[in-house]
Scaffold this active site. Structure first.
Site, PDB file in Angstrom:
ATOM      1  N   GLU A 244       0.872  -1.181   0.000  1.00 10.15           N
ATOM      2  CA  GLU A 244       0.000   0.000   0.000  1.00 10.15           C
ATOM      3  C   GLU A 244       0.907   1.229   0.000  1.00 10.15           C
ATOM      4  O   GLU A 244       1.544   1.543   1.004  1.00 10.15           O
ATOM      5  CB  GLU A 244      -0.903  -0.020   1.237  1.00 10.15           C
ATOM      6  CG  GLU A 244      -1.914   1.097   1.279  1.00 10.15           C
ATOM      7  CD  GLU A 244      -2.732   1.068   2.562  1.00 10.15           C
ATOM      8  OE1 GLU A 244      -2.910   2.138   3.165  1.00 10.15           O
ATOM      9  OE2 GLU A 244      -3.162  -0.030   2.975  1.00 10.15           O
ATOM     10  N   CYS A 278      -1.402   9.210   2.287  1.00 11.90           N
ATOM     11  CA  CYS A 278      -1.120   8.770   0.924  1.00 11.90           C
ATOM     12  C   CYS A 278      -2.262   9.123  -0.016  1.00 11.90           C
ATOM     13  O   CYS A 278      -2.068   9.209  -1.232  1.00 11.90           O
ATOM     14  CB  CYS A 278      -0.838   7.272   0.892  1.00 11.90           C
ATOM     15  SG  CYS A 278      -2.139   6.264   1.637  1.00 11.90           S
TER      16      CYS A 278
END
Length: 487
Positions: A244, A278
């Site tokens: 991720e 993110c």
């Protein structure tokens, strides 16, 4: 308890050098301890290997009961845990309280996902039955990030434990106290020895861990680190990777959207968590002309009103510091390069008066017409690009090697359908911040943002593998069914 490593069922001192984490707002130490040397890491993986078979063989109900005990510990310790997260990350207390809430909620969500996506089912056939089951991989190495040092590794660890995997967890070297608190919670939940193990340290400790006979790497962090891990494991195909990673995420505002409403969405997309998510919007794509001008003006006006301060300041802040003064200096260097290449500052990127070196103000830069690098600036920096029409807006949004999140602010259903169909991202939102994601949905991206193994609800997919079986209760002579058999 002595020591900062949790291996098997006991705490122990590490054999590596000392590590210190500090409050980024003040520079004051919040944790110090000896890190794990290679022998410590070896022993942690050995403990996880030893614990794997009994844990995997335990009934699922026992594993569910164990993670629910962990949930109860988190609920009881949430206020103190949130304060520790704020001290170590600099995030405002309202954010870390929400992070604890997400960690607690993850348990029931993961139990539901395990049943739906990694459970068992069967169908009758002419000879017996076809059965689908799922089996755990083995020992999972979990490497955690600093921005959500509880929630994000928790989202790997809980599904892994439910699947029957065992875990060796290395937190970010920026947030070892968060890892300590998680390990204490698992210890209090009464997991069997070796099911969950904690090693502390930096890159060397992580490298030592990945050399061990692990069965999976579950990682949340930068795209650069993810690319390194892909290369490292290219010949170890037996190790499952769930990566991720970051994003250079676009937010399009179009179709005469209300400027104040658009500004609120853009500010929450770009500047929440001091830009250290993110999924934060890094690029704002607007139409040329007055409509775009009004949106920029509204964003600048709203950003100027954001309170910036320490997590325990008298005035509740929207933004705390970046994770360190070094991170702030690096972000300032990147912004200066953009300005040198022609970016026009609409809101300058600076250190707020009276605050420490890790603090920065929200930045807004117009990069229309310049070659802006396709990189993630992990800070509250939003780059504005003006385009002529909506097709060009979609093209600009997709002009990235990343593909984590994307957003559209528009009340036009037709534009939304076009954007949704053509956008290249794993999380695509409408009239909501790009950072918004539901725990009962998958979370992850494509390209440099991941490896097509999204986390959140879909973490159950990479924590276990499917086993398909044809089964009959007894062996029946089927010689007569063999074609081409001689008499």
């Amino acid at each position: 308890m002595s020591g900062e490593l949790y291996i098997g069922d006991r705490w122990r001192e590490g054999r590596g050098p000392e590590l210190v984490s500090t409050d980024p707002a003040t520079g004051h130490p919040v944790w110090r301890g000896a890190t794990a040397a290679g022998t410590d890491v070896f022993e942690a993986v050995a403990a996880a290997l030893k614990a794997f078979r009994p844990w995997a063989d335990a009934p699922l109900d026992e594993r569910i009961a164990a993670v629910r005990r962990y949930k109860a510990v988190l609920e009881a310790r949430a206020p103190a845990f949130a304060a520790d997260l704020s001290r170590e990350t600099g995030k405002p207390l309202w954010e870390t309280r929400a992070e604890l809430g997400s960690m607690i909620a993850k348990v029931e969500v993961s139990i539901a996902a395990q049943a739906e996506r990694a459970g068992s089912r069967e169908a009758a056939t002419g000879f017996g039955r076809a059965v689908l089951r799922h089996r755990p991989h083995g020992v999972m190495a979990v490497l955690g990030p600093f921005n959500f040092p509880g929630h994000l590794p928790n989202g790997h660890i809980v599904p892994a434990l439910l699947a029957g995997d065992t875990v060796v967890f290395k937190p970010s070297e920026e947030t070892p106290l968060a890892g300590r608190r998680m390990a204490e919670a698992f210890e209090a939940a009464g997991l069997s020895p070796g099911v969950f193990n904690l090693v502390q340290g930096g890159r060397e400790t992580g490298a030592d861990l990945l050399k061990q006979p692990i069965d999976g790497l579950l990682f949340t962090g930068s795209a650069r680190a993810g690319a390194h891990f892909r290369r490292q494991f290219v010949d170890r195909v037996e190790v499952i990777l769930a990566l991720e990673l970051g994003g250079n995420n676009p937010l399009i505002v179009w179709d005469d959207a209300d400027p104040e409403a658009a500004a609120a969405i853009a500010v929450q997309s770009a500047y929440v968590t001091t830009g250290q998510r993110c999924s934060c919007a890094r690029r704002l794509i607007l139409p040329q002309g007055p409509a775009g001008d009004r949106v920029v003006e509204a964003i600048a006006a709203l950003a100027e009103r954001l309170a910036i301060g320490a997590w325990d300041a008298d005035e509740e802040p929207f933004m705390g510091p970046l994770i360190s003064a070094r991170a702030a200096a690096g972000a300032r260097d990147e912004v200066e390069r953009l300005v040198h290449n022609g970016a026009r500052p609409l809101l300058p990127f600076r250190q707020p008066e009276g605050l420490g070196e890790a603090f920065v103000t929200p930045a807004l830069l117009d990069v229309t017409g310049i070659a802006s690098p396709d990189e993630e600036i992990f800070a509250p920096v939003l780059q504005v690009t003006r385009v002529d029409d909506f097709d060009h807006a979609i093209s600009a949004a997709n002009a990235t090697r990343y593909g984590l999140s994307a957003g559209l602010v528009s009340d036009d259903d037709a534009l939304w359908r076009r954007f949704l169909d053509r956008s290249r991202a794993g999380v695509v939102n409408r009239n909501r911040p790009t950072t918004g994601a539901a725990g009962n949905m998958p979370f992850g991206g494509l390209g440099a943002s991941g490896d097509h193994r999204p986390s959140a609800y879909y973490a159950a997919d990479y924590c276990a593998y499917p086993v398909a079986s044809f089964e009959a209760e007894r062996a029946v002579d089927t010689t007569s069914e063999i074609k081409g058999l001689r008499p």
